[in-house]
Design a protein around this motif. Structure first.
Motif, PDB file in Angstrom:
ATOM      1  N   LYS A  86      54.930  35.332  39.735  1.00 13.70           N
ATOM      2  CA  LYS A  86      55.106  36.433  38.791  1.00 13.70           C
ATOM      3  C   LYS A  86      55.766  37.636  39.477  1.00 13.70           C
ATOM      4  CE  LYS A  86      52.111  39.892  36.848  1.00 13.70           C
ATOM      5  NZ  LYS A  86      50.750  40.211  36.405  1.00 13.70           N
ATOM      6  N   THR A 110      42.386  43.499  43.545  1.00 13.26           N
ATOM      7  CA  THR A 110      40.961  43.197  43.672  1.00 13.26           C
ATOM      8  C   THR A 110      40.473  42.638  42.348  1.00 13.26           C
ATOM      9  OG1 THR A 110      40.729  44.999  45.225  1.00 13.26           O
ATOM     10  CG2 THR A 110      38.710  44.134  44.268  1.00 13.26           C
ATOM     11  N   ILE A 112      37.432  41.954  40.183  1.00  8.80           N
ATOM     12  CA  ILE A 112      36.027  42.370  40.109  1.00  8.80           C
ATOM     13  C   ILE A 112      35.368  41.527  39.046  1.00  8.80           C
ATOM     14  CG2 ILE A 112      34.468  44.259  39.545  1.00  8.80           C
ATOM     15  CD1 ILE A 112      36.942  46.083  40.347  1.00  8.80           C
ATOM     16  N   ARG A 114      31.515  40.249  37.307  1.00  7.79           N
ATOM     17  CA  ARG A 114      30.083  40.453  37.209  1.00  7.79           C
ATOM     18  C   ARG A 114      29.486  39.134  36.758  1.00  7.79           C
ATOM     19  NH1 ARG A 114      27.727  45.415  37.214  1.00  7.79           N
ATOM     20  NH2 ARG A 114      29.625  46.550  36.733  1.00  7.79           N
TER      21      ARG A 114
ATOM     22  N   THR B 474      34.445  30.594  39.236  1.00  2.09           N
ATOM     23  CA  THR B 474      35.716  30.524  39.960  1.00  2.09           C
ATOM     24  C   THR B 474      36.891  30.504  38.992  1.00  2.09           C
ATOM     25  OG1 THR B 474      34.624  29.309  41.713  1.00  2.09           O
ATOM     26  CG2 THR B 474      37.019  29.182  41.642  1.00  2.09           C
ATOM     27  N   LYS B 477      37.365  33.759  37.009  1.00  3.07           N
ATOM     28  CA  LYS B 477      37.861  34.952  37.705  1.00  3.07           C
ATOM     29  C   LYS B 477      39.344  34.821  38.037  1.00  3.07           C
ATOM     30  CE  LYS B 477      36.271  33.726  42.319  1.00  3.07           C
ATOM     31  NZ  LYS B 477      35.140  33.642  43.170  1.00  3.07           N
ATOM     32  N   TYR B 478      39.845  33.582  38.091  1.00  2.00           N
ATOM     33  CA  TYR B 478      41.278  33.430  38.385  1.00  2.00           C
ATOM     34  C   TYR B 478      42.137  33.292  37.130  1.00  2.00           C
ATOM     35  CZ  TYR B 478      39.557  32.637  43.131  1.00  2.00           C
ATOM     36  OH  TYR B 478      38.949  32.762  44.349  1.00  2.00           O
ATOM     37  N   THR B 479      41.474  33.035  36.003  1.00  2.00           N
ATOM     38  CA  THR B 479      42.233  32.833  34.763  1.00  2.00           C
ATOM     39  C   THR B 479      43.147  34.012  34.395  1.00  2.00           C
ATOM     40  OG1 THR B 479      40.698  31.221  33.875  1.00  2.00           O
ATOM     41  CG2 THR B 479      41.975  32.434  32.270  1.00  2.00           C
ATOM     42  N   GLU B 481      44.865  36.167  36.150  1.00  2.00           N
ATOM     43  CA  GLU B 481      46.118  36.196  36.921  1.00  2.00           C
ATOM     44  C   GLU B 481      47.041  35.050  36.497  1.00  2.00           C
ATOM     45  OE1 GLU B 481      47.208  38.442  38.815  1.00  2.00           O
ATOM     46  OE2 GLU B 481      45.610  39.415  39.950  1.00  2.00           O
ATOM     47  N   VAL B 482      46.443  33.883  36.295  1.00  2.00           N
ATOM     48  CA  VAL B 482      47.245  32.719  35.918  1.00  2.00           C
ATOM     49  C   VAL B 482      47.898  32.949  34.559  1.00  2.00           C
ATOM     50  CG1 VAL B 482      47.102  30.267  35.306  1.00  2.00           C
ATOM     51  CG2 VAL B 482      45.892  31.104  37.317  1.00  2.00           C
ATOM     52  N   SER B 484      48.455  35.801  33.023  1.00  2.00           N
ATOM     53  CA  SER B 484      49.419  36.897  33.069  1.00  2.00           C
ATOM     54  C   SER B 484      50.737  36.422  33.684  1.00  2.00           C
ATOM     55  CB  SER B 484      48.812  38.052  33.864  1.00  2.00           C
ATOM     56  OG  SER B 484      49.822  38.798  34.491  1.00  2.00           O
ATOM     57  N   SER B 485      50.638  35.571  34.692  1.00  2.00           N
ATOM     58  CA  SER B 485      51.833  35.080  35.356  1.00  2.00           C
ATOM     59  C   SER B 485      52.674  34.237  34.402  1.00  2.00           C
ATOM     60  CB  SER B 485      51.416  34.261  36.580  1.00  2.00           C
ATOM     61  OG  SER B 485      52.516  33.573  37.090  1.00  2.00           O
ATOM     62  N   LEU B 526      29.573  37.390  31.950  1.00  2.00           N
ATOM     63  CA  LEU B 526      30.525  37.266  33.062  1.00  2.00           C
ATOM     64  C   LEU B 526      31.751  38.105  32.717  1.00  2.00           C
ATOM     65  CD1 LEU B 526      31.344  35.807  35.722  1.00  2.00           C
ATOM     66  CD2 LEU B 526      32.403  34.092  34.311  1.00  2.00           C
ATOM     67  N   GLU B 527      31.969  39.130  33.513  1.00  5.09           N
ATOM     68  CA  GLU B 527      33.107  40.003  33.237  1.00  5.09           C
ATOM     69  C   GLU B 527      34.066  39.908  34.392  1.00  5.09           C
ATOM     70  OE1 GLU B 527      31.633  43.979  32.814  1.00  5.09           O
ATOM     71  OE2 GLU B 527      29.961  43.216  31.594  1.00  5.09           O
ATOM     72  N   VAL B 528      35.343  39.867  34.064  1.00  4.26           N
ATOM     73  CA  VAL B 528      36.349  39.865  35.114  1.00  4.26           C
ATOM     74  C   VAL B 528      37.330  40.991  34.855  1.00  4.26           C
ATOM     75  CG1 VAL B 528      38.146  38.527  36.264  1.00  4.26           C
ATOM     76  CG2 VAL B 528      36.147  37.357  35.363  1.00  4.26           C
ATOM     77  N   SER B 529      37.587  41.790  35.854  1.00  5.22           N
ATOM     78  CA  SER B 529      38.628  42.791  35.706  1.00  5.22           C
ATOM     79  C   SER B 529      39.437  42.831  36.995  1.00  5.22           C
ATOM     80  CB  SER B 529      38.016  44.159  35.409  1.00  5.22           C
ATOM     81  OG  SER B 529      37.187  44.531  36.489  1.00  5.22           O
ATOM     82  N   ILE B 530      40.641  43.374  36.870  1.00  4.64           N
ATOM     83  CA  ILE B 530      41.504  43.382  38.054  1.00  4.64           C
ATOM     84  C   ILE B 530      41.932  44.805  38.360  1.00  4.64           C
ATOM     85  CG2 ILE B 530      43.756  42.669  38.919  1.00  4.64           C
ATOM     86  CD1 ILE B 530      43.278  40.112  37.145  1.00  4.64           C
ATOM     87  N   GLU B 531      41.756  45.155  39.602  1.00  8.30           N
ATOM     88  CA  GLU B 531      42.132  46.485  40.052  1.00  8.30           C
ATOM     89  C   GLU B 531      43.424  46.339  40.842  1.00  8.30           C
ATOM     90  OE1 GLU B 531      39.352  48.493  42.709  1.00  8.30           O
ATOM     91  OE2 GLU B 531      38.447  49.189  40.830  1.00  8.30           O
ATOM     92  N   GLU B 532      44.485  46.954  40.362  1.00 14.76           N
ATOM     93  CA  GLU B 532      45.761  46.758  41.066  1.00 14.76           C
ATOM     94  C   GLU B 532      45.946  47.824  42.135  1.00 14.76           C
ATOM     95  OE1 GLU B 532      49.064  45.423  39.201  1.00 14.76           O
ATOM     96  OE2 GLU B 532      47.996  44.161  37.787  1.00 14.76           O
TER      97      GLU B 532
END
Lengths: 386, 532
Positions: A86, A110, A112, A114, B474, B477-479, B481-482, B484-485, B526-532
């Motif tokens: 990407k 990062t 994050i 929970r 696992t 948490k990677y979904t 990025e995948v 979005s790509s 289960l929460e996933v967020s991305i900090e750029e």
């Protein structure tokens, strides 16, 4: 900005964008069909590196790695590969020229999350550049595009001088008029056009300091040589540039390194390719490159050959080999491409004497000795190893 | 009951006071702290024996208070809602050593009623205070009150006070209160542990405990199921000795040995009796009362030797049963997993016994380097001399291959063992540890293996679930990025990030083979967020 951009670059971008779309469409199609997405990648390991004896090249073997998103051990790599794709794709779209360091920073996020229990975890998409560099190599083999073709830059390391003119980004550059400096070989050497050349051979020197000394005393002018340094392990641009000189201008290539296993490996990288970049050997390697020295037989003599150094000089210049050198020598001894008679003699003498020597030792004996006796004599008498 | 009282006259030759003085260490009254613990224990066990053994769901109240006049004197009060005591028996039940309602052959916590009287005696000798008893037998419209001392020289009760009150609420049970010299600070942790262990084994009881620091601990009733009520049985011939033979002969009306055999022993019919007497070469018409000590010794030996008697009856036994053990462990230890095994009855030396083992794992149990062992014998918690007990020998990680059951120490594991028998083979008189009887040891090991296998099954299942959870986390948490790509590279084809995410989630669900509701439960929160 657009008008300053080279037409060549623009074409390269268009092509790369298209390849990306085609490659990743396949992944999307898997997902749309409800299948766990995966990609097949050639394994970049020593075990899957094949030495093609006929063509004298290190090539990537047939073994493939299935990188599936739903495989617990591959999931992160899968994500990293897509993330890198990407970022590269966006850079191509925006007419940017990222370095691999830039790409590392752009993709370092990062995550994050929970857990259902409420525990908060943090995880970086990648921590070290080693990881992002590995993913770039994966994308190269996955898309069949080299990083140069994706307009990714790396630090310029290699330098060249000689009686030669080239065209780069629309400018003609005379490599014989660089003063005390030299032309830095650009990261996209395929975009260079050779205008004219007047030289009989190419001399690649491992050490930048030796390169400068030879340059200052006008070695290349007197001996009609193109003088190049890789300043240590050669980068891709330097290797590609040397390959083009050999292939397109039919110039013989001589490589001068320290007399130790690391110097020998630098030579072999120029000649047949490296294990990590074996997928690029066909483009980067110079199979006709010759190892001019410094060889063990130059130091100690062998059979009828007399040594270039006297007993006293050997005592002064020779360095005792370290354990790491010896270990490396044993590794090289087992590589197929070092299993020729001359190389086995080199390695045996080294293991026997447990001694190594830097090129600088020959300049200490006398810069003129190196430039006007040692090198011309060896080239003339064919005293090299192939 | 009165008849049995007469039979016990023969024990009078023992002077209880002398006996007590000489053996109080053995009986558990060696030091003030131990004595306080022992007093609580004896009274609580009597309270339980007055309730669950008779089919009553116990409500037990225990209090220890400092006496104002002397900080080392403690009043121990235990009240139950049991069957109560007929008023005419009260003076003997509390004022005469070796008087007991429990002198029968069936499993009970105490046997000879010695313990409680030891406490009363000890209290009387040290503090001079009498025991105070309130009691009301079931169905009685009166509540009786007694203050009693023991005449130590004559082993007779001295009734100081006797009173009667109306009982309008229909209360039944007994409330006993003694004052003893004790050492609460030293006994504190043992007594709390003892009561907790008692509560584990009696989840069908309400137990309230108020200690001298005014700390109140309440163990609420968790289930209303009582353990089976043990029945009285006759002795098994393998379990006799000369003394028991004498007692049985004194009691019998049989005129011949044959009649005596059939009448006195369990599982012995006419045929068996004849076969045995032939084997022992004894005249079946002999009057048993004519046997002298030498003959009695011979008879006892032959009885123990004869191999063809039927196995001892387990009717006299009262195991907890898995339901009670599991409820107790669950309520008090709050583990994540609990299981219990009750083995079939077995016998050693003519004494029937049943072994039970419970395992509690995880939850609030802290990881320890060896299993937490909760030992019980005839429902009594055993706290002292753990390492000398046969149960420890069996659960000791050096002897039991816990690893084979996926338990790796330090591990959060508690093991409950219970030996129910008409005769528990204690080491010594202190009744704190059980001897290495091979039959019991084998049964303990078999029961432990059975329970541990269930634990292993649970741990395996848990491990699989945790792996599934780990996978989901696992992938989840990677979904982003995948997705979005792919959406970035394929935006010209109209690929949307949100759609890719949904599709990936479905693929994941399908691949892991998890049903919808379970899957949602797993990913809930289960929460996933991305900090750029």
């Amino acid at each position: 900005m657009a008008e300053y951009i080279d037409q060549v670059d623009r074409e390269a971008r268009k092509r790369a964008l298209k390849v990306f779309q085609e490659t990743f469409k396949m992944l999307y199609d898997q997902i749309a069909r409800g299948e766990p997405p995966y990609m097949m990648l050639p394994k970049r390991t020593l075990a899957n590196t094949i030495y093609d004896e006929k063509r004298k090249l290190l090539l990537l073997g047939p073994e493939k790695l299935k990188r599936s998103f739903l495989d617990l051990n591959e999931s992160k790599k899968f994500m990293q590969t897509l993330l890198m794709a990407k970022i590269i794709y966006e850079a191509l779209e925006r007419d940017e020229y990222p370095t691999i360091r830039d790409l590392y920073y752009r993709g370092k996020h990062t995550i994050i999350y929970r857990e259902p229990g409420g525990r908060r975890h943090e995880e970086n998409t990648w921590d070290e550049q080693r990881e992002s560099d590995a993913v770039i190599r994966d994308i190269e083999v996955l898309t069949g595009l080299l990083r140069e073709e994706m307009l990714i830059l790396s630090k310029e390391k290699g330098k060249v001088v000689g009686n030669m003119r080239i065209r780069s980004g629309g400018d003609v550059i005379d490599l014989s008029k660089m003063g005390h400096g030299a032309y830095a070989i650009e990261p996209t050497p395929d975009l260079i056009e050779f205008v004219d050349v007047d030289a009989e051979y190419v001399l690649v020197v491992e050490k930048d300091a030796v390169f400068q000394q030879l340059h200052r005393i006008g070695f290349w002018r007197r001996h009609k040589a193109i003088l190049i340094t890789s300043a240590g392990q050669p980068d891709r641009a330097t290797r590609r540039f040397v390959r083009r000189l050999s292939e397109e201008l039919k110039l013989p290539v001589y490589i001068l390194t320290d007399a130790d296993p690391y110097g020998w490996y630098i030579y072999s990288v120029f000649k047949i390719g490296s294990i990590t970049l074996s997928y690029e050997s066909e483009r980067l390697a110079t199979p006709s490159a010759r190892f001019i020295g410094v060889s063990m037989t130059d130091i100690f003599g062998y059979g009828k050959k007399k040594p270039y150094l006297s007993e006293k000089e050997r005592r002064n210049y020779i360095i005792k080999a370290k354990d790491a050198d010896i270990k490396r020598a044993y590794e090289l001894m087992n590589y197929k491409w070092f299993q020729t008679k001359k190389w086995q003699i080199e390695i045996k003498i080294f293991l026997d004497k447990k001694s190594k020597l830097e090129i600088e030792a020959l300049t200490s004996k006398g810069l003129k000795f190196l430039a006007d006796k040692y090198l011309p004599e060896k080239i003339e008498t064919g005293d090299w190893i192939e | 009951m009165p008849r049995r009282q007469q039979q016990l006259e023969s024990f009078r030759s023992m002077t209880p006071s002398q006996f007590f003085y000489e053996y109080r260490e053995v009986a558990g009254f060696g030091s003030p702290s131990r004595a306080l613990y022992q007093t609580v224990r004896e009274l609580v066990e009597n309270a339980l024996d007055a309730t669950d053994v008779h089919g009553i769901l116990p409500d037990i109240y225990i209090a220890i208070e400092r006496e104002p006049e002397n900080p080392n004197y403690y009043r121990v009060t235990v009240e139950d809602n049991g069957i109560g005591i007929q008023p005419q028996h009260v003076p003997y039940a509390f004022g005469q050593v070796l008087y007991s309602s429990k002198y029968r052959l069936r499993q009970a916590r105490g046997r000879f009623g010695l313990g409680a009287k030891m406490a009363i005696l000890y209290g009387q000798i040290r503090t001079g205070k009498p025991v105070e008893v309130y009691t009301s037998p079931q169905g009685s419209n009166k509540i009786y009150f007694f203050r009693i001392k023991i005449d130590i020289q004559r082993n007779r009760p001295i009734v100081l006070t006797r009173a009667e009150f109306p009982n309008p609420s229909g209360w039944h049970g007994t409330r006993v209160s003694v004052v003893v010299e004790g050492d609460w600070p030293r006994a504190r942790s043992r007594i709390h542990t003892y009561i907790q262990r008692t509560a584990i084994a009696a989840p069908y009881a309400n137990i309230v405990f108020r200690d001298p620091d005014n700390r109140i601990v309440i163990y609420r009733r968790r289930i209303t199921k009582l353990p089976p009520i043990p029945r009285e049985v006759k002795p098994h011939p393998h379990g006799v000795d000369i003394e028991l033979l004498k007692q049985l002969i004194a009691k019998t009306n049989a005129k011949t040995l044959l009649e005596f055999m059939v009448e006195a022993f369990q599982g012995v019919g006419k045929k068996t009796a004849e076969a045995f007497l032939e084997y022992a070469k004894l005249d079946k018409n002999l009057d048993p009362r004519t046997l002298d000590d030498k003959k009695l010794e011979y008879l006892a030996r032959k009885l123990r030797e004869y191999p063809k008697f039927r196995a001892p009856s387990a009717d006299a036994l009262s195991p907890f049963g898995p339901e009670i053990i599991e409820a107790g462990l669950r309520a008090i230890l709050e583990p994540e997993f609990v299981t219990a095994v009750t083995r079939r009855p077995k016998a050693y030396e003519g004494h029937p016994f049943i072994v039970e083992v419970g395992i509690a794992y995880g939850g609030k149990i802290p990881p320890m380097n060896e299993p937490m062992l909760l030992r019980y014998a005839n429902k009594i918690p055993l706290l002292y001399d753990e390492k000398a007990d046969v149960a420890w020998k069996v659960v000791d990680p050096r002897n039991f291959d816990w690893k084979a059951y996926l338990v790796n120490f330090p591990a959060p594991i508690a093991v409950l063992t219970h030996i129910a028998s008409t005769k528990v083979p204690y080491k010594g008189v202190g009744k704190e540890s059980v001897a290495d009887v091979p039959e019991i040891e084998n049964e303990l090991r078999n029961a432990l293996r059975e329970a541990a296998r269930r634990l292993r099954d649970y741990l395996l299942k848990k491990k699989r679930e945790e792996e599934a959870k780990k996978r989901i986390i696992t992938f989840m948490k990677y979904t982003p990025e995948v997705a979005s790509s792919l959406a970035t590279i394929l935006k010209d084809m109209g690929v949307r990030e949100e759609d890719v995410r949904k599709m990936l989630l479905n693929i994941m669900k399908k691949k892991l083979g998890i049903e919808d509701d379970k899957f949602h439960k797993l990913i809930q929160g289960l929460e996933v967020s991305i900090e750029e």
